[in-house]
Design an enzyme around this catalytic site. Structure first.
Site, PDB file in Angstrom:
ATOM      1  CB  CYS A 242     -74.036   1.964 -20.896  1.00 36.75           C
ATOM      2  SG  CYS A 242     -75.194   2.344 -22.225  1.00 36.75           S
TER       3      CYS A 242
ATOM      4  CB  CYS B 105     -78.513   1.093 -23.868  1.00 31.58           C
ATOM      5  SG  CYS B 105     -77.083   1.065 -24.963  1.00 31.58           S
TER       6      CYS B 105
ATOM      7  CB  CYS C  13     -75.438  -2.552 -23.395  1.00 30.71           C
ATOM      8  SG  CYS C  13     -74.480  -1.060 -23.076  1.00 30.71           S
TER       9      CYS C  13
END
Length: 187
Positions: A49, A52, A47
């Site tokens: 993003c 996180c 991930c």
């Protein structure tokens, strides 16, 4: 090139579909937070993003989900705090080392009932290997040079991960179906 993530930089290790679970530990040398998982994870993925938790120097986190009933804090729960109380995913992190131990959704959401975890925090092997890479272009928002994003996507493909700038199609379909049922468009 910088590290994508230590678990994928050298290729993927196949997990055990029958993995029974294990224990996650924060990065504190003394009195670590301990979280016990009573099953394997699903939808494990890289991930990009900005929310996180990522290991130092990594562009991506590795995060999977499992039913919240399969997650329990088994040591030093008093060290946990919620990183952003307004976020849909309530990320519970260690107040000493900052490691995110699990994320829980308490609001109405398609993934309510699932907790988000980073299995790299476990000494046990055999967890589901990453299945795809999500929110890849989000690393640009965090300062990654957009001229090199193609190289990142190529590296992710080389280790066997399809890249998306959202979640994988099956997860996006679940979100869409949830929304359609909630609105009455689907019964």
């Amino acid at each position: 090139m910088v590290s994508l993530h230590p678990l994928i930089d050298s290729g993927l290790l196949e997990g055990d579909a029958d993995h029974p679970g294990g224990t996650l530990y924060c990065q504190c040398a003394d009195d670590p937070v301990e979280v016990t998982l009573s099953s394997n994870v699903a939808h494990n993925h890289a991930c990009g993003c900005s929310k996180c938790w990522k290991p130092a120097g990594a562009l991506f986190s590795i995060v999977g989900v499992l039913p919240r009933d399969n997650v329990s804090v088994t040591a030093n729960e008093d060290k946990l705090y919620i990183v952003d109380p307004k976020a849909a995913i309530q990320r519970h992190a260690c107040s000493d080392c900052g490691t995110h131990m699990f994320g829980r959704i308490e609001v109405d959401h398609p993934f309510k009932g699932l907790d988000f975890v980073h299995v790299e925090l476990s000494p046990q092997s055999g967890w589901q290997e990453p299945q795809f890479a999500a929110f890849v272009s989000s690393i640009i928002e965090q300062g990654f040079d957009p001229e090199h994003i193609g190289e990142v996507r190529e590296r992710l493909h080389d280790v066997g991960l399809e890249t998306y700038d959202c979640l994988s199609p099956p997860l996006m379909d679940l979100i869409a179906a949830y929304t359609a049922k909630k609105s009455g468009a689907l019964k």
